[in-house]
Structures are given as C-alpha cells and as structure tokens.
Design an enzyme around this catalytic site. Structure first.
Site, PDB file in Angstrom:
ATOM      1  CE  LYS A 103      -2.005   4.965   1.005  1.00 52.05           C
ATOM      2  NZ  LYS A 103      -2.238   4.997   2.454  1.00 52.05           N
ATOM      3  CG  ASP A 144      -1.856   1.155   1.263  1.00 50.56           C
ATOM      4  OD1 ASP A 144      -2.650   1.293   0.322  1.00 50.56           O
ATOM      5  OD2 ASP A 144      -1.781   1.948   2.219  1.00 50.56           O
TER       6      ASP A 144
END
Length: 821
Positions: free
Chosen positions: A686, A682
């Site tokens: 990003k 994750d």
C-alpha cells in the site's frame, strides 16, 4: 357513400399470410368509424417471390414450375375455404383457377422461348396482390360490409423513369374518380404493387411497391392519413437485431425518416413516401400483431416539443469500401470532384458518402464493397496522367467498412451533439475513418471498421440515452470479496437500470481453476449454483466479455494473484477496462506498473484501483485531489491494514495474539495467507501504491518492513502457520504490557515521506493520539501537506472486510460507467 375523409391502410405480406390474418385485418379496419377506408394489400407472405421463381424455372426449362404453381394456387384455395362461406369460396376458387390457367399459358410460352421479358415477369408477379385483394374483399363482403375490390391496373398509370416508375397523376386521378363514380363505396380493397403503363400493359411498382401504392392512393384520394401495418410496433431508434434495447419512436419528420431509410433502417423507402410528403399527409407505422400500440407518426417537421431528443435514431450500412484520392495536384484545381464522380457515374458506381478536406488535398468517398475494384480502377484511369506526374500521390481502397448515421432534426440547434457522438465512440475504443455532415445538420455520417459496427451502434445509442448503457463485466476471484461484489451488483441492478439507464451484465466468473460464462448475464449465485463450468482460460474469458456487439467491457480482479495482474496491460490494450482491489499490479515491478499505465493511456481504457488502499475509503481519490489541485504532500502516515487494525484493537490481553489472528482470518479481514498481513507485506504494498501516486519511482524492496511473522514459521504452509503461531504469543504479550505500562497502545503503521523513505512497523502511540482511537478494522491515514501542515488531513473508516472492499470496487465500477458516458 359519404363525404367523410379517406384514410388509407396498407397491409404487408406477413399481415395477410393466412385466413386468420385476413380476419385480423378486417377487425383492425373495422375499428376506425366515421371515415372512408381504402385498404391496400400485398400478396400473401412470400407469394411474389414464388411467382417470380416460376418464371425463372420456366426460362431454365425446369418443368418443376408446374407443380410449384399448383402449390401456390392450392395455398390460396385452402385460405379461401377457411375464410369464406361456400358461395363466396366457390366464386373465388373459380377466379383463382382461371388465373392459374392464364399463368400456366404464360409460363409455357416462356418455357418454349427460353426467355422471359420484364413485361412477362411483371405480369406474372402481380397476381399475388390480385388474389390477396379479392380474398380480403370477399371476406369483408361475406361479413356484411359493402367493400369493393379494385384492381389497381385499371386506374393507376405509370411510366418508366430513371429512378423507378413515375406516376401519371392526371390520368390516374381521372380513372380513379371515374371508377368510384361507377362503383360508389366507403370501403375499398386495392391491389398493391401493380399498375399499368400508358399503353395499358400490366406492370408493377418494383421493390417496396405496395408501400408506394399506399402512398399514391393516399395522394389520389386526398387522404387524411396513411397507415402502414407491419410486424413491428413502429420505427425503431436502431436495428433491434443489433441493439435489443432500441425504442419505438413516437413521431419523426419526413426528412428524419428518409435519412434513416437511406442508411438501411426498416422505414419506408424515401421514394414511396414522396406522394404523401408532397401533400403533407401523415404516415403511421403500426403493428398488425399489436394493433393497440399507437405506433410511429411520420409527418411534416414541426416545432420541437420541450425535452424532445436531439437525435432520433441511428442506422448502419455494412459492406462498404472507403476510397481515398490524395495529392497536391488537387489543391485549388477546379473540376476535380466532377472528374472523380463523373467517371464513377459513367460506370454506374453508387457513391454512398463523400468527405473532403478543406485543404482540397484529399477526397474520400464510400462505395458498396462489391463495386470497390471497379471504382478504384475507374478513378485511377481518370487521373492516370496526374498519377504519372506525381500530382496524385495515391488512390487507396479500404475494405471491410460500415457507415454509421445519426439522424435528428434538432441536431442543428443542439450544441454538443457531435462531441457526444464522437465521445461515445472514443470511449468504446472505436476509430472513425471518415466523417460527413450536410449543412442541414440533420445527419452526421461516419465510416468505421465493419468489425466495430455493432459495438459502435450500441455505444452511440446508449450515449444519447436512447437505451441503457451496457457494460460487460467479468469477475476474476470469486472469494469473499468477489462473492460480496456479485451480491451487491445483483441487488443494485434494478435501481441502476431504472434511475440511471445503466445495465451492468456479469458475463463471466473465474477462479484459478474453473470459470462460468453467460449471456446476456449471470445471476449472483451462478458460481455456487452447481451449473456447468469449464477450466479457466483467461484469454477465452477476455474474448467472451468483449464481444463485437457490446461497446464496453471490464474485468474486475478480486484475486490476490500476480499471474492475473500480469495480464492487465494486455487486457487494457484490447480495450478492456480493469478494476481491482488486488495490490499485485500497483505494487509489483515498476516496469510492469508503468506498462499498465501507458497501455491505459494509449488505448483510452481505464485502470481503477481505489480499493487497493483503504478498501472502500477514498484514499487514492483524496491523494490525487491534493496533488492535482497543486498541494505538495510531504508525509503520509497511517494504519493501513484493516487486518492489523482489527488485530491490535482486539488484542487487549484477554485473548492471545494467535487467537486474535485466527478470529480475523475467520471474519475475512486477512489475506488468504495471514502472513501477507503480519509480515507487513500488505502495508508495504500500500505504501508503494501511494508512493507511485506521489510520482515516486518506488519498488517494494525500498520499504523498510518489520515482520510480525516468527522466522521459524515463514516457510510453513498456511495451516501449519496458524497452528504454530500460538508458540510465539509470549513476545507479543510482553510488548503489549510494556506499552500499557506507559499509557500507550500498539499500532502497526506505514509511513512514507516525500523523498521516498518508507517504513512499515509496530509503533506505540499515546491514548490521546488519533491512531489510538480507531475502532474495529478501521484504517486511518494522516496526510501532511503544504496546506495541511499544522494539522494533517485525516481519512478514517472501515478498511477491511468483504463488504466494504466490494463496495469500494463497486464504486470504481460506477466511476467507470460515468467515464464512458
């Protein structure tokens, strides 16, 4: 008989469709004391068409006309029986039956001759108004009022003209004054539609004839006002069948009304207004079925009131073809336009709109689609020699078009009207084929594809704040974030409509397996309310949320699905905006990411993804502002995972690492599979999203990632992973103790450099460091730039959780609403 001013009231067929309607008309007329009243009435609803149909049946030797005539007469007899006392009923019934016998004789003559002249058709078709006026006059008389009914054929003299009947004003005024002298009254009931020729032959005023009658008698009587009673509250800003949010206009000028009427709006026909316009008699449009509504006042142009809208209304004409004549042989040659339009006139082709380039290289014009073939052939024939010599390069025909007109007196002195008009269409993804504007600047007309006409009409209507801006919304992924977003949308909807004229309509909700479609909008609980659903079909969902009548549509992807992200480019290409907190598109294959961006730019659609980094925090917005204002970003470092922020803020030694992860998942802080967070994936996604905003051509595998997922659990299912994680608590406990012994904390941090180096790893920070002071599930990012080089720019706040992520998505939706007007 008083000398008070006359006022004229006209009631259409629906206003006198039954005995009760006649009573309502009488009550409306009685409400206006202190004036003399002339009431012009149409035939009862559909009677005129039925009478004309009788002549057609008789000419075709269909003896069914006999029974149909009897039905028509009986309808009037029944209405009279219900409406009138017996003496008046018997008297009117005798007249009706005598007239029916005369009509039967005429129809029999038509049947025998197998032909029907225009004069006979007009004679028969005028009886509906004659009966209607006698019915209302008898009712008024029966209620004690001194009303007189006037057969307009006795006083109104007209002769044929090129554009319709022409009134003989001198003769008509003399006949009317003589009639009033012999029949003094303060209340007249006048037959609409009918008149006589100078030879005394009965005739009619053709289509819209009763409205024309009202205007004519308004002029003949020097009336102070003419009121046209219909079945709507007044003149509307657009066709309510296409724009349900259309508003009733308080007032408008004669010219505005004529412009709207020409382009199909339900207003008086320009010809019917002419007598009132000549004498500056105001015309009111009001509703028989809502008589307390003030309606719309149509009058001579007056100085605009403060705050008056620049555009009064919009209308459309469908069934239009666009013809383009193009060639260098037209440039600077006198008489080209005359040859084009003269040839069209010779074959009775009606030209709706003309547009010509200033270079004179091309002329395009709009004609009714039914005449497109004739117009094309006529122009080609007129310029056959020029086409042969190559001076005229082409005569093209585009079928399936519509004309959209914007009308308003104040357009001439209001800067930016055209910009807003074309901007509204552009934002709705609508192409304009041709444009025309007169020097009065009272009307801007343009041609669009017929398939886009309703969407175009709604887009410009909302663009000028005449109605709410409607955005059709589809939500994919009704999980924690999706459901939170639906609840926020429903809670805020009344305020957005009331204060900002923004109507966000959730018309579709879909999971990976099922979906629910609604119209006009779904309630927030529609997904869980047990209503009917169908198997998910994202193609059908896209078609549903972008119907032809709604100008703007957006799909909000709250899933974590790569398959959904794969559809973004196609949706954008179809004119559907996309908003998402799903990082799969922004961090997926670079080629797909670029295709999404290119499609959005090419189709002028919007792709918003602020919530992919920092949930509701303005991370991407801040980064874009830095770059677009000329700053140079050298490094971004931060706690980018709200999940891991929560985990390492909560992991203080009192609770095991695995239990902290379980709590984070229960609170909705983690992805559906917590390994996406613990593996650093994750955070890596990003970093890729941020890197691409920095114009770095990054792929996900360019990020060096430290995974916190034990290797033995990487292939297990989610439940097995959650159960087995407890077996690996010891290594994390040792890392925590080591950091605490050094006066530091553990933080999982992502770093990206200007040269594209990027990493996501577990790091230790002193207790005084800003990263050590984040709380709960906060994200914190430090932007080191050429401007912020001694002290980085910090963005900090909650970075996880359904409510804040949904809030970030909602903010993107409001940005979209702002960008489309």
């Amino acid at each position: 008989m008083t000398t008070a001013p006359w006022v004229v009231h006209k009631f259409g067929g629906t206003s006198v469709a039954s005995a009760q309607r006649y009573r309502d008309v009488a009550a409306i007329v009685a409400r206006e004391p202190g004036v003399r009243k002339a009431v012009v009435v149409s035939a009862m609803a559909k009677v005129t068409d039925a009478l004309i149909a009788l002549t057609e049946l008789a000419r075709a030797r269909d003896e069914g006309y006999v029974a149909r005539l009897a039905v028509l007469v009986e309808r009037h007899v029944e209405a009279a029986k219900e409406l009138l006392p017996e003496p008046a009923y018997l008297a009117l019934t005798a007249v009706l039956r005598a007239d029916a016998a005369d009509i039967a004789d005429v129809l029999r003559a038509i049947w025998l001759a197998r032909t029907c002249s225009e004069e006979l058709t007009e004679l028969v078709s005028g009886y509906g108004e004659i009966w209607s006026a006698q019915m209302l006059g008898a009712h008024l008389g029966a209620t004690g009022r001194s009303a007189r009914w006037l057969d307009a054929r006795k006083v109104l003299v007209v002769r044929p003209g090129e554009t319709g009947p022409v009134v003989d004003w001198s003769a008509s005024r003399a006949l009317l004054m003589a009639w009033l002298a012999s029949e003094p009254t303060d209340e007249l009931v006048i037959t609409g539609f009918v008149a006589q020729t100078p030879e005394g032959v009965p005739t009619t005023l053709k289509r819209n004839g009763s409205d024309f009658s009202a205007s004519i008698f308004g002029s003949l009587l020097d009336a102070s006002a003419v009121t046209i009673w219909t079945d709507v509250d007044g003149v509307l800003s657009a066709d309510p069948r296409r724009v349900p949010e259309a508003v009733v206009l308080d007032e408008m000028s004669y010219d505005e009304a004529m412009e709207l009427a020409y382009f199909g709006a339900k207003v008086l026909h320009p010809r019917t207004m002419a007598p009132c316009v000549a004498q500056a008699i105001p015309i009111w449009i009001r509703n028989t079925f809502n008589p307390t509504h003030p309606g719309t006042r149509i009058h001579r142009a007056e100085p605009a009131k403060a705050g008056a809208p620049s555009v009064k209304g919009f209308s459309t004409v469908d069934g239009i073809a666009l013809i383009n004549v193009e060639g260098t042989g037209m440039m600077g040659v006198p008489g080209v336009a005359q040859r084009i339009f003269g040839s069209l006139r010779s074959v009775s082709v009606s030209v709706v709109m003309i547009s010509q380039a200033s270079s004179e290289h091309s002329v395009c014009f709009a004609v009714p689609e039914a005449q497109a073939g004739l117009a094309h052939a006529t122009v080609e024939k007129a310029f056959a020699s020029e086409v042969h010599r190559g001076q005229i390069e082409r005569v093209d025909v585009v079928l399936g078009c519509s004309v959209l007109a914007a009308v308003g007196e104040r357009m001439a002195d209001t800067p930016g009207v055209a910009a807003r008009l074309f901007g509204s269409l552009s934002k709705a993804g609508i192409n304009v084929r041709a444009i025309a504007q007169g020097s009065s600047e009272r009307n801007i007309s343009l041609v669009v594809d017929r398939a886009d006409s309703t969407r175009a009409l709604r887009a410009v209507h909302a663009g000028f704040y005449l109605s709410d801006q409607v955005i059709s919304v589809g939500v994919v992924g009704p999980g924690l974030v999706g459901r939170a977003l639906l609840a926020q949308l429903e809670a805020q909807a009344p305020l957005l409509r009331a204060r900002f004229k923004l109507d966000l309509r959730v018309r579709a909700i879909a999971s990976s397996t099922r979906m629910v479609l609604g119209d006009p909008s779904l309630a927030a609980d529609a997904w869980e309310g047990g209503g009917p659903t169908v198997p998910t079909d994202l193609t059908a969902l896209a078609e549903h949320i972008r119907p032809s009548h709604l100008p703007h549509a957006v799909i909000i992807d709250c899933s974590a699905s790569d398959a959904v992200a794969e559809r973004y480019a196609g949706w954008l290409d179809r004119g559907i905006h996309v908003i998402t907190p799903n990082k799969r598109a922004g961090a997926g294959p670079l080629e797909r990411y670029r295709a999404i961006k290119e499609r959005a730019q090419a189709r002028r659609t919007r792709f918003f993804y602020e919530a992919t980094v920092g949930a509701g925090l303005p991370v991407i917005t801040t980064l874009r502002d830095l770059i677009q204002t000329g700053d140079r970003v050298t490094r971004i470092e931060g706690v980018l995972s709200g999940t891991l922020s929560y985990v390492f803020n909560s992991y203080t030694g009192g609770t095991s690492f695995s239990e902290v992860v379980r709590q984070a998942k229960a609170l909705g802080y983690t992805e559906p599979d917590p390994r996406d967070d613990l593996a650093g994936t994750d955070v890596a996604r990003k970093l890729v999203i941020l890197g691409r905003e920095m114009d770095l051509a990054m792929e996900l595998d360019a990020v060096t990632v430290q995974s916190l997922v034990p290797e033995a659990l990487r292939g297990a299912d989610v439940e097995a992973f959650m159960t087995g994680l407890a077996d690996f608590d010891a290594p994390m406990a040792a890392a925590l103790e080591e950091a605490r012994a050094a006066g530091e904390v553990l933080r999982y941090v992502g770093v990206i450099e200007a040269d594209g180096r990027a990493s996501a790893s577990l790091r230790r920070y002193p207790l005084a460091h800003p990263f050590a002071r984040v709380g709960a599930s906060d994200n914190i990012l430090a932007f080191t730039t050429a401007r912020y080089h001694t002290q980085p720019l910090i963005v900090q706040g909650p970075g996880a959780g359904p409510e804040v992520t949904a809030g970030g998505v909602f903010a993107d939706l409001l940005r979209l609403a702002s960008s489309v007007g």
